[in-house]
Design an enzyme around this catalytic site. Structure first.
Site, PDB file in Angstrom:
ATOM      1  N   HIS A 148     -30.621  16.232  65.342  1.00  0.00           N
ATOM      2  CA  HIS A 148     -30.798  15.177  66.336  1.00  0.00           C
ATOM      3  C   HIS A 148     -29.858  13.996  66.079  1.00  0.00           C
ATOM      4  O   HIS A 148     -29.112  13.575  66.969  1.00  0.00           O
ATOM      5  CB  HIS A 148     -32.247  14.693  66.316  1.00  0.00           C
ATOM      6  CG  HIS A 148     -32.517  13.549  67.234  1.00  0.00           C
ATOM      7  ND1 HIS A 148     -33.096  13.704  68.464  1.00  0.00           N
ATOM      8  CD2 HIS A 148     -32.274  12.208  67.107  1.00  0.00           C
ATOM      9  CE1 HIS A 148     -33.199  12.523  69.060  1.00  0.00           C
ATOM     10  NE2 HIS A 148     -32.711  11.600  68.241  1.00  0.00           N
ATOM     11  N   GLU A 149     -29.904  13.463  64.867  1.00  0.00           N
ATOM     12  CA  GLU A 149     -29.094  12.278  64.578  1.00  0.00           C
ATOM     13  C   GLU A 149     -27.605  12.582  64.637  1.00  0.00           C
ATOM     14  O   GLU A 149     -26.804  11.739  65.066  1.00  0.00           O
ATOM     15  CB  GLU A 149     -29.469  11.696  63.218  1.00  0.00           C
ATOM     16  CG  GLU A 149     -30.898  11.188  63.124  1.00  0.00           C
ATOM     17  CD  GLU A 149     -31.231  10.109  64.136  1.00  0.00           C
ATOM     18  OE1 GLU A 149     -30.303   9.464  64.669  1.00  0.00           O
ATOM     19  OE2 GLU A 149     -32.428   9.916  64.412  1.00  0.00           O
ATOM     20  N   HIS A 199     -26.321  12.167  68.038  1.00  0.00           N
ATOM     21  CA  HIS A 199     -25.940  10.788  68.374  1.00  0.00           C
ATOM     22  C   HIS A 199     -24.529  10.486  67.865  1.00  0.00           C
ATOM     23  O   HIS A 199     -23.744   9.794  68.532  1.00  0.00           O
ATOM     24  CB  HIS A 199     -26.921   9.800  67.738  1.00  0.00           C
ATOM     25  CG  HIS A 199     -28.250   9.727  68.408  1.00  0.00           C
ATOM     26  ND1 HIS A 199     -28.404   9.573  69.766  1.00  0.00           N
ATOM     27  CD2 HIS A 199     -29.519   9.778  67.898  1.00  0.00           C
ATOM     28  CE1 HIS A 199     -29.698   9.519  70.063  1.00  0.00           C
ATOM     29  NE2 HIS A 199     -30.393   9.653  68.946  1.00  0.00           N
ATOM     30  N   GLU A 250     -31.720   9.021  74.131  1.00  0.00           N
ATOM     31  CA  GLU A 250     -32.166  10.093  73.246  1.00  0.00           C
ATOM     32  C   GLU A 250     -31.933  11.483  73.831  1.00  0.00           C
ATOM     33  O   GLU A 250     -31.955  12.481  73.104  1.00  0.00           O
ATOM     34  CB  GLU A 250     -33.656   9.933  72.916  1.00  0.00           C
ATOM     35  CG  GLU A 250     -34.016   8.658  72.192  1.00  0.00           C
ATOM     36  CD  GLU A 250     -33.386   8.552  70.813  1.00  0.00           C
ATOM     37  OE1 GLU A 250     -33.070   9.597  70.223  1.00  0.00           O
ATOM     38  OE2 GLU A 250     -33.206   7.421  70.331  1.00  0.00           O
ATOM     39  N   TYR A 256     -38.381   8.042  74.612  1.00  0.00           N
ATOM     40  CA  TYR A 256     -38.273   9.317  73.900  1.00  0.00           C
ATOM     41  C   TYR A 256     -38.831  10.461  74.747  1.00  0.00           C
ATOM     42  O   TYR A 256     -38.228  11.527  74.855  1.00  0.00           O
ATOM     43  CB  TYR A 256     -39.012   9.242  72.554  1.00  0.00           C
ATOM     44  CG  TYR A 256     -38.242   8.513  71.488  1.00  0.00           C
ATOM     45  CD1 TYR A 256     -37.235   9.154  70.770  1.00  0.00           C
ATOM     46  CD2 TYR A 256     -38.508   7.180  71.198  1.00  0.00           C
ATOM     47  CE1 TYR A 256     -36.528   8.484  69.787  1.00  0.00           C
ATOM     48  CE2 TYR A 256     -37.806   6.498  70.219  1.00  0.00           C
ATOM     49  CZ  TYR A 256     -36.811   7.156  69.514  1.00  0.00           C
ATOM     50  OH  TYR A 256     -36.104   6.484  68.545  1.00  0.00           O
TER      51      TYR A 256
END
Length: 704
Positions: A496-497, A500, A525, A635
């Site tokens: 996930h990160e 980004h 997100e 989210y």
């Protein structure tokens, strides 16, 4: 999983991207690559900053940045309105922002990652000074008037330039620059106070260093590698912190309910004394500013600039989803109670007939291991961090048509940190750089996040400034006899990160205001949530897993059970997210709030589980002072779009399809915030978005 954004007003050749594992005890995700000689230098092309600043350097650079930027505002504000043009107003403001954002981020970032407390303190002080300066500049009516004059002249300007100008004017009105000077002064004072409070709130969380001591018996149920990683106190007891690598294993594995109760109460009481009054003052200040600006609530003020558009839309979204999940949540609570009752009867313990907050993660873990036969302690043996990192980087490269090349001997803030260049596979041009800072240490940011450091945008000479981002996490450190092993949740967090990070790097907006993840906050997100799906598909899991001892693959039977377990506890997990989003909306739709009371009432109503007595989880809810106020709902909101994108394109056309991956890079990541998020989604899907895939992913039936 949290994205950190700092919002401002923020050629070497290709290398061999084949990654070969290099075993190294001190750090288990070091890669051996073929480097160009140029890439071994600490002075990297496209990066104009270094990480060796100390307290005095930070203080000096902060004052210099303020002085330099103030001169730009003075020049723009000093123009006669009749002389205001796109070039001397819009371009001047845009050029200043790209330079300011980079310098500011470099001064702000050390407070989250530096090992030196004095440096962290200087960075925090710099953040306060710069935030105060930004508030002051955002209230410049002379600049606002010339922005309006420039728009009214109706000059020919590029679409992104016009969007930039219109955004700045909108921000000016949201700061009250169209109102009386008295109101402007009041708003300015409120904004400065809120900025200082928010910085203090998050500093308190970062500096939190509680240590609890338990006996070996207290930690019964915890795996051997966890126990062996703990330090011992003077009395021989084992020491644990409230950081994630300690908190989550104990809450999931400790069979001693009293240990879990103590741990949960301490965790939910973090910074309560310092931060509860800060948060409650922020609530009052936000409500007051919204009222001065003509909005009924702070939530209404915030959502105006989001995909949701109104607080009513958010309230309806959360309440409708809560209703749909309520039956599922009640069913899951009954299953948890059955497990608890059986365990208590087996040991002859006094059964209280309810699920407490400290019971949730423990019995939810047992549900996964019994109903779905997923032993997460066994499973993590297949996720050594070097293998996960290697597989993850390879898949991102394949999907997005990129090549990553590790930089030898880079200039970084800590020895654990690794740095990579990102190269476009087709053009062979470097398009950005990223850092990986994956292990915990004292004073470091305590969650997992992506920090944008250098915005990718056009410079005054028309050349492109390369994007730079950092992924900061707190994965378990390697022990003496085994490497760092990740849980599947941590693998998902990593995916996930890093999504980004790719959003930051792949965006190709012209203006820093629209660079990287500068999209509507309730969409930000979605790109990373979409990529989490790879952690639940067979081929991607196989590519980033291997048993740490013998290199064997995850057995198909275990893999199948893991994938099926995605719906495990879906009701309670999502009801918790709805609880947090509803609490956030609740405190931001009133003039003042008793945050402990409101949180307890919200959790009891939606989750049917009461917080531990005397605790206030919201005092350590960093989102509420980190740019997510009145927008934590984002989210779940953005997950609607993420599921639609995954199931409609990747699931149908191939999850490792370079064609779909390139479409995703071009239509979702590349625009940054230069167009509305809803238009990006429509461009990628080729139709209007739908909630169906999202509802199915929660175990619900669409249109029911």
């Amino acid at each position: 999983m949290r994205l950190h954004l700092v919002l401002g007003f923020e050629k070497v050749g290709p290398c061999n991207s084949v990654i070969v594992l290099l075993k190294k005890k001190a750090y288990n995700s070091v890669f051996k690559l073929n480097y160009l000689a140029k890439m071994q230098s600490k002075q990297i092309d496209g990066i104009s900053f270094q990480w060796n600043m100390k307290k005095d350097d930070i203080e000096k650079a902060t004052l210099e940045l303020i002085e330099k930027s103030r001169k730009v505002y003075d020049a723009v504000g000093g123009l006669d309105a009749s002389n205001a043009t796109y070039k001397n107003v819009v371009e001047t403001m845009a050029n200043n922002q790209s330079d300011y954002d980079t310098r500011r981020n470099v001064l702000d970032f050390p407070q989250h990652v530096s090992s030196d407390k004095e440096t962290r303190g200087a960075s925090t002080d710099a953040d306060k000074k710069l935030s105060d300066f930004e508030v002051e500049m955002s209230m410049r009516k002379d600049v606002f008037n010339n922005l309006v004059a420039c728009l009214e002249k109706n000059e020919s300007m590029p679409p992104e330039g016009k969007r930039f100008l219109e955004k700045l004017i909108k921000y000016g009105k949201r700061n009250g620059l169209h109102l009386s000077s008295e109101v402007q002064g009041e708003i300015k004072a409120i904004k400065k106070r809120m900025s200082d409070l928010s910085i203090d709130f998050n500093k308190n969380i970062n500096e939190e260093n509680t240590i609890l001591e338990f006996t070996l018996e207290d930690l019964n149920g915890l795996p051997e590698d966890f126990i062996s990683s703990l330090d011992k106190g003077d009395g021989g007891k084992l020491q644990v912190t409230l950081k994630y690598p300690h908190y989550f294993p104990i809450m999931k594995k400790a069979s001693n309910a009293e240990t879990r109760r103590i741990m949960e109460a301490a965790f939910s009481s973090r910074c309560m004394k310092e931060n509860s009054p800060i948060l409650e003052e922020l609530v009052e200040l936000r409500a007051k500013m919204a009222s001065l600006l003509g909005y009924p609530t702070h939530a209404a003020y915030i959502t105006e600039m989001r995909m949701a558009k109104t607080a009513e839309n958010v309230a309806n979204f959360l309440s409708e989803l809560a209703q749909k999940l309520d039956t599922l949540g009640e069913k899951e609570i009954k299953e948890l109670l059955q497990l608890k009752k059986a365990e208590y009867e087996k040991h002859g313990w006094d059964y209280d007939g309810k699920i407490n907050m400290w019971d949730l993660k423990y019995y939810m873990r047992i549900i996964e291991e019994t109903k779905y036969s997923v032993d997460h302690n066994k499973l993590k043996e297949y996720f050594p961090i070097d293998v996960v990192t290697k597989g993850l980087l390879e898949m991102y490269q394949e999907l997005l048509s990129l090549e990553f090349c590790e930089i030898a001997n880079p200039d970084v803030w800590h020895a654990d940190v690794k740095m990579f260049s990102v190269i476009d596979k087709d053009t062979k041009e470097v398009i950005g750089y990223f850092y990986l800072d994956l292990f915990p240490r004292e004073g470091k940011f305590s969650h997992a996040a992506c920090f944008g450091i250098q915005p990718g945008c056009l410079k005054p000479d028309g050349k492109r400034q390369l994007a730079v981002a950092a992924m900061v996490a707190n994965f378990p450190k390697p022990g003496d006899d085994r490497p760092s092993l990740l849980t599947h949740d941590e693998v998902e967090t990593f995916f996930h990160e890093f999504g980004h990070v790719m959003h930051q790097i792949c965006a190709r907006a012209d203006f820093a205001l629209f660079s990287g993840t500068h999209v509507e906050r309730d969409f930000v997100e979605a790109p990373s949530q979409m990529l989490e799906n790879w952690c639940w598909e067979k081929e991607p899991i196989q590519r980033m897993s291997k048993h740490f001892k013998d290199g064997s693959a995850i057995p198909d039977e275990i893999l199948e059970k893991l994938i099926n377990s995605r719906l495990a506890n879906a009701g309670m997990f999502n009801l918790r997210q709805i609880t947090l989003g509803t609490f956030d909306q609740a405190i931001h739709t009133r003039e003042k709030a008793d945050t402990m009371k409101v949180f307890a009432e919200t959790a009891e109503r939606i989750m049917k589980v009461s917080p531990s007595a005397g605790t206030n989880m919201s005092a350590s809810f960093g989102h509420l002072a980190g740019g997510y106020d009145a927008q934590y709902y984002g989210y779940l909101w953005s997950e609607v779009y993420s599921m639609d994108m995954f199931h409609s394109r990747f699931k149908k056309e191939g999850i490792m399809s370079p064609k779909v991956g390139r479409d995703y890079r071009d239509k979702i990541l590349m625009p940054g915030g230069s167009i509305d998020a809803i238009d990006m989604v429509k461009n990628f899907l080729g139709r209007e978005p739908s909630q169906d895939a999202f509802l199915i992913s929660k175990g619900l039936t669409p249109n029911n």
